[in-house]
Design a protein around this motif. Structure first.
Motif, PDB file in Angstrom:
ATOM      1  N   SER A  34       0.828  -1.207   0.000  1.00  0.00           N
ATOM      2  CA  SER A  34       0.000   0.000   0.000  1.00  0.00           C
ATOM      3  C   SER A  34       0.861   1.255   0.000  1.00  0.00           C
ATOM      4  N   CYS A  35       1.959   1.243   0.759  1.00  0.00           N
ATOM      5  CA  CYS A  35       2.863   2.397   0.758  1.00  0.00           C
ATOM      6  C   CYS A  35       3.402   2.665  -0.644  1.00  0.00           C
ATOM      7  N   GLU A  36       3.771   1.586  -1.333  1.00  0.00           N
ATOM      8  CA  GLU A  36       4.325   1.761  -2.681  1.00  0.00           C
ATOM      9  C   GLU A  36       3.275   2.287  -3.659  1.00  0.00           C
ATOM     10  N   ALA A  37       2.055   1.782  -3.562  1.00  0.00           N
ATOM     11  CA  ALA A  37       0.990   2.284  -4.432  1.00  0.00           C
ATOM     12  C   ALA A  37       0.780   3.778  -4.202  1.00  0.00           C
ATOM     13  N   LEU A  38       0.707   4.170  -2.938  1.00  0.00           N
ATOM     14  CA  LEU A  38       0.501   5.577  -2.614  1.00  0.00           C
ATOM     15  C   LEU A  38       1.667   6.430  -3.084  1.00  0.00           C
ATOM     16  N   TRP A  39       2.884   5.937  -2.926  1.00  0.00           N
ATOM     17  CA  TRP A  39       4.058   6.686  -3.371  1.00  0.00           C
ATOM     18  C   TRP A  39       4.032   6.907  -4.881  1.00  0.00           C
ATOM     19  N   MET A  40       3.495   5.929  -5.594  1.00  0.00           N
ATOM     20  CA  MET A  40       3.402   6.054  -7.053  1.00  0.00           C
ATOM     21  C   MET A  40       2.137   6.795  -7.499  1.00  0.00           C
ATOM     22  N   GLY A  41       1.442   7.417  -6.527  1.00  0.00           N
ATOM     23  CA  GLY A  41       0.301   8.262  -6.860  1.00  0.00           C
ATOM     24  C   GLY A  41      -1.015   7.543  -7.007  1.00  0.00           C
ATOM     25  N   VAL A  42      -1.083   6.280  -6.638  1.00  0.00           N
ATOM     26  CA  VAL A  42      -2.305   5.486  -6.826  1.00  0.00           C
ATOM     27  C   VAL A  42      -3.075   5.424  -5.503  1.00  0.00           C
ATOM     28  N   PRO A  43      -4.273   5.993  -5.443  1.00  0.00           N
ATOM     29  CA  PRO A  43      -5.063   5.911  -4.203  1.00  0.00           C
ATOM     30  C   PRO A  43      -5.484   4.473  -3.927  1.00  0.00           C
ATOM     31  N   VAL A  44      -5.534   4.120  -2.657  1.00  0.00           N
ATOM     32  CA  VAL A  44      -5.877   2.762  -2.231  1.00  0.00           C
ATOM     33  C   VAL A  44      -7.210   2.792  -1.495  1.00  0.00           C
ATOM     34  N   VAL A  45      -8.166   2.040  -1.983  1.00  0.00           N
ATOM     35  CA  VAL A  45      -9.468   1.921  -1.324  1.00  0.00           C
ATOM     36  C   VAL A  45      -9.400   0.733  -0.368  1.00  0.00           C
ATOM     37  N   SER A  46      -9.751   0.964   0.904  1.00  0.00           N
ATOM     38  CA  SER A  46      -9.555  -0.063   1.933  1.00  0.00           C
ATOM     39  C   SER A  46     -10.822  -0.258   2.751  1.00  0.00           C
ATOM     40  N   TRP A  47     -10.841  -1.377   3.498  1.00  0.00           N
ATOM     41  CA  TRP A  47     -11.970  -1.692   4.380  1.00  0.00           C
ATOM     42  C   TRP A  47     -11.405  -2.169   5.723  1.00  0.00           C
ATOM     43  N   PRO A  48     -11.112  -1.244   6.650  1.00  0.00           N
ATOM     44  CA  PRO A  48     -10.601  -1.648   7.962  1.00  0.00           C
ATOM     45  C   PRO A  48     -11.666  -2.358   8.782  1.00  0.00           C
ATOM     46  N   GLN A  49     -11.245  -3.389   9.497  1.00  0.00           N
ATOM     47  CA  GLN A  49     -12.170  -4.169  10.319  1.00  0.00           C
ATOM     48  C   GLN A  49     -11.604  -4.262  11.738  1.00  0.00           C
ATOM     49  N   ALA A  50     -11.900  -5.333  12.451  1.00  0.00           N
ATOM     50  CA  ALA A  50     -11.519  -5.399  13.866  1.00  0.00           C
ATOM     51  C   ALA A  50     -10.051  -5.753  14.069  1.00  0.00           C
ATOM     52  N   ARG A  51      -9.515  -6.586  13.201  1.00  0.00           N
ATOM     53  CA  ARG A  51      -8.155  -7.077  13.417  1.00  0.00           C
ATOM     54  C   ARG A  51      -7.116  -6.045  12.985  1.00  0.00           C
ATOM     55  N   PRO A  52      -5.993  -5.944  13.706  1.00  0.00           N
ATOM     56  CA  PRO A  52      -4.958  -4.972  13.327  1.00  0.00           C
ATOM     57  C   PRO A  52      -4.484  -5.120  11.889  1.00  0.00           C
ATOM     58  N   VAL A  53      -4.364  -6.361  11.398  1.00  0.00           N
ATOM     59  CA  VAL A  53      -3.869  -6.544  10.036  1.00  0.00           C
ATOM     60  C   VAL A  53      -4.831  -5.967   9.004  1.00  0.00           C
ATOM     61  N   SER A  54      -6.083  -5.813   9.366  1.00  0.00           N
ATOM     62  CA  SER A  54      -7.067  -5.233   8.453  1.00  0.00           C
ATOM     63  C   SER A  54      -7.014  -3.708   8.461  1.00  0.00           C
ATOM     64  N   ARG A  55      -6.172  -3.141   9.324  1.00  0.00           N
ATOM     65  CA  ARG A  55      -6.154  -1.694   9.521  1.00  0.00           C
ATOM     66  C   ARG A  55      -4.826  -1.067   9.093  1.00  0.00           C
ATOM     67  N   GLN A  56      -3.998  -1.832   8.378  1.00  0.00           N
ATOM     68  CA  GLN A  56      -2.696  -1.306   7.974  1.00  0.00           C
ATOM     69  C   GLN A  56      -2.847  -0.132   7.005  1.00  0.00           C
ATOM     70  N   THR A  57      -3.594  -0.343   5.930  1.00  0.00           N
ATOM     71  CA  THR A  57      -3.801   0.746   4.971  1.00  0.00           C
ATOM     72  C   THR A  57      -4.589   1.885   5.603  1.00  0.00           C
ATOM     73  N   TRP A  58      -5.533   1.548   6.477  1.00  0.00           N
ATOM     74  CA  TRP A  58      -6.276   2.577   7.203  1.00  0.00           C
ATOM     75  C   TRP A  58      -5.313   3.485   7.966  1.00  0.00           C
ATOM     76  N   ALA A  59      -4.286   2.926   8.566  1.00  0.00           N
ATOM     77  CA  ALA A  59      -3.299   3.732   9.288  1.00  0.00           C
ATOM     78  C   ALA A  59      -2.581   4.690   8.343  1.00  0.00           C
ATOM     79  N   PHE A  60      -2.227   4.209   7.150  1.00  0.00           N
ATOM     80  CA  PHE A  60      -1.555   5.077   6.172  1.00  0.00           C
ATOM     81  C   PHE A  60      -2.494   6.191   5.703  1.00  0.00           C
ATOM     82  N   LEU A  61      -3.718   5.823   5.377  1.00  0.00           N
ATOM     83  CA  LEU A  61      -4.678   6.813   4.899  1.00  0.00           C
ATOM     84  C   LEU A  61      -4.961   7.850   5.981  1.00  0.00           C
ATOM     85  N   SER A  62      -5.022   7.413   7.220  1.00  0.00           N
ATOM     86  CA  SER A  62      -5.246   8.346   8.326  1.00  0.00           C
ATOM     87  C   SER A  62      -4.088   9.322   8.458  1.00  0.00           C
ATOM     88  N   ALA A  63      -2.864   8.813   8.323  1.00  0.00           N
ATOM     89  CA  ALA A  63      -1.686   9.679   8.416  1.00  0.00           C
ATOM     90  C   ALA A  63      -1.650  10.695   7.290  1.00  0.00           C
TER      91      ALA A  63
END
Length: 549
Positions: free
Chosen positions: A449-478
């Protein structure tokens, strides 16, 4: 025959082979000669001949459990696990109380992903022989492997927690270890243990942190338990003391780590491949911390803390961990793009006239639920395409499997583009062919996800309860882009569909994403390092005070 057996027992294997061959030349159906010669040839890697001899031995009237057991070992060594299962089953039928045969049956069943049957066989081996170390180790390995496989699927957090605890129950108890009181003006000695200190997300996320650490506060030591030699590994070696401990068994690794008198040992593996949790379970340092390479509880009682952030583990989610959760102030990850990353390209839809969705994630993250949502997105965006890339797609069968999956969902397979492995620079360049990245779930992208964002590509994500489901959410929040994350599956689809209709916005976002990242905590290595140093120091002082009391 007696001379061949005597040579075999004496370790004179060449002489034994000659003797067994002489016996078989005269009496081709001599069971001990077939079995013993097959066993020796298996050990020497002559698998096809060994299998042929042992199959003859198993088929003889009056054949025994040893022939079937040795055949199972040879078949497993030849990467024929289904046949190995049948051979080990035959061995256990011929001698039902044989713990070692039950153990190897369990291992072979795990090879073919028959997890329940594998666990049953290994537990039965331990019932027959409770101190059989091989069965204990293989059962622990099975539970860990199964736990990691479950992380890719939409499994309830309670099941994952229970599986981690089942693994921990098989770990040896921790030994007491005295703390070293902090010395004024002296840095903490911090070890980092991983098989992935190379061109791997772990190595690439770790490198900018090591580069920015204040050596007056943290003295890092890297312990490599595997991986390959590449540019990232060479760069890591320039940042810290380096020890290759990949050849050490558990006892030797534990002794080595303890002898170095670390204050803190940071495990970067968790339950990922090549981990050494059995060593950490014994306690190799006064303070042990899980970070970076794993995203859930290890279950290991001797793992004191897990390093997370509030985006990954919001209030109330701490109950998913046996470890105490310690919060990194700037986020769980620190990203630095490689110097060879190409410039950001315009959205390809501007020239092509259609939207290309895509994902360069590991296909292990894809399951029916993911493909269902992606098919809904493609159906709602006329003429859109889906671009997937992974090394598996060099195989025609892997490509066909994906095309068939979408065909069953009413999507024309011609709308799929499936690309195989390429070098890192080429992979980054291929983001020029993608308008919108679709995050898999519940195992979302990390470095991808970091690489996609660095290359200008927005990432659509669906964060859920587990931490692994919230990795991209953390990037988008930042980055201040939380509008790209949905709260439900329907939200996820609608966000992707709506984004596809906003080409001017996509073009603007694409040209500004890199600047957003550079200005965010995600790419502030110095800020991340100060927070990391402060947190580890606080945790260590807390540990010392607690044990002193």
């Amino acid at each position: 025959m007696a001379d061949a057996i005597a040579a075999h027992r004496a370790g004179q294997l060449d002489q034994a082979v000659t003797g067994y061959r002489a016996v078989l030349a005269i009496a081709p159906d001599t069971l001990p000669a077939l079995t013993n010669l097959g066993s020796i040839l298996r050990q020497h890697g002559q698998l096809e001949e060994a299998i042929g001899l042992l199959q003859r031995a198993v088929a003889l009237p009056g054949s025994n459990q040893h022939a079937a057991y040795n055949l199972g070992n040879a078949l497993r060594a030849a990467h024929r696990p289904a046949e190995a299962v049948a051979a080990f089953r035959l061995a256990t039928e011929r001698q039902p109380g044989w713990a070692l045969a039950q153990c190897n049956l369990g291992v072979a069943l795990a090879d073919v992903a028959e997890w329940d049957a594998a666990e049953q066989a290994l537990r039965q081996a331990l019932q027959l022989e409770p101190n059989l170390a091989l069965a204990q180790d293989n059962l622990a390995a099975l539970l860990s492997t199964r736990l990691m496989a479950m992380q890719y699927q939409p499994v309830e957090t309670t099941r994952l927690y229970q599986q981690a605890q089942a693994f921990a129950a098989l770990c040896p108890p921790a030994d007491p270890m005295p703390d070293r009181p902090p010395q004024a003006g002296q840095p903490l000695r911090v070890g980092f243990l991983s098989p992935d200190l190379c061109d791997h997300p772990v190595g690439m996320f770790l490198l900018p942190v090591l580069d920015a650490l204040d050596r007056q506060r943290i003295q890092p030591v890297l312990y490599s338990t595997g991986g390959r030699d590449d540019d990232t590994r060479q760069a890591l070696k320039q940042q810290a003391a380096w020890l290759d401990v990949s050849a050490l068994d558990s006892a030797s690794l534990l002794a080595t780590l303890r002898s170095h008198q670390l204050d803190v040992l940071v495990d970067l593996s968790g339950h990922t491949a090549g981990h050494r949790l059995a060593v950490l379970a014994r306690r190799a340092a006064p303070l042990q911390v899980s970070w970076l390479g794993y995203f859930a509880t290890t279950g290991v009682p001797a793992m004191d803390y897990v390093l997370m952030d509030r985006w990954h583990v919001p209030a109330g989610a701490e109950t998913q961990f046996t470890e105490q959760v310690a919060y990194l102030p700037a986020g769980r990850f620190c990203y630095r793009a490689p110097g060879f990353a190409p410039a950001v390209a315009p959205p390809p839809a501007l020239q092509r006239g259609y939207i290309t969705f895509g994902s360069f994630n590991n296909p292990a993250k894809y399951h029916d639920g993911v493909f269902d949502r992606w098919a809904q997105i493609l159906a709602a965006v006329p003429d859109s395409r889906l671009l997937l890339k992974w090394r598996d797609y060099s195989e025609a069968s892997a490509r066909q499997q994906v095309r068939d999956a979408f065909a069953r969902r009413g999507i024309d397979p011609e709308r799929m583009t499936l690309r195989p492995f390429s070098c890192h620079a080429e992979l980054l360049g291929e983001y020029a062919d993608m308008d919108i990245a679709l995050d898999p779930f519940p195992f979302t992208g990390g470095h991808t996800s970091c690489e996609a964002l660095w290359m200008g590509v927005p990432v659509v994500s669906w964060p859920q309860a587990r931490p692994v489901s919230r990795q991209t959410w953390a990037f988008l929040s930042a980055l201040g882009l939380t509008e790209l994350a949905g709260h439900t599956g329907e939200d996820y689809v609608q966000i992707a569909v709506d984004l596809a209709a906003r080409l001017p916005y996509l073009a603007t976002l694409r040209q500004t994403l890199r600047a957003r990242m550079l200005a965010s905590p995600l790419c502030n290595a110095a800020g991340f390092a100060r927070g990391f140093e402060t947190l580890l120091t606080q945790l260590y002082h807390t540990r010392v005070k607690r044990t002193a009391n």
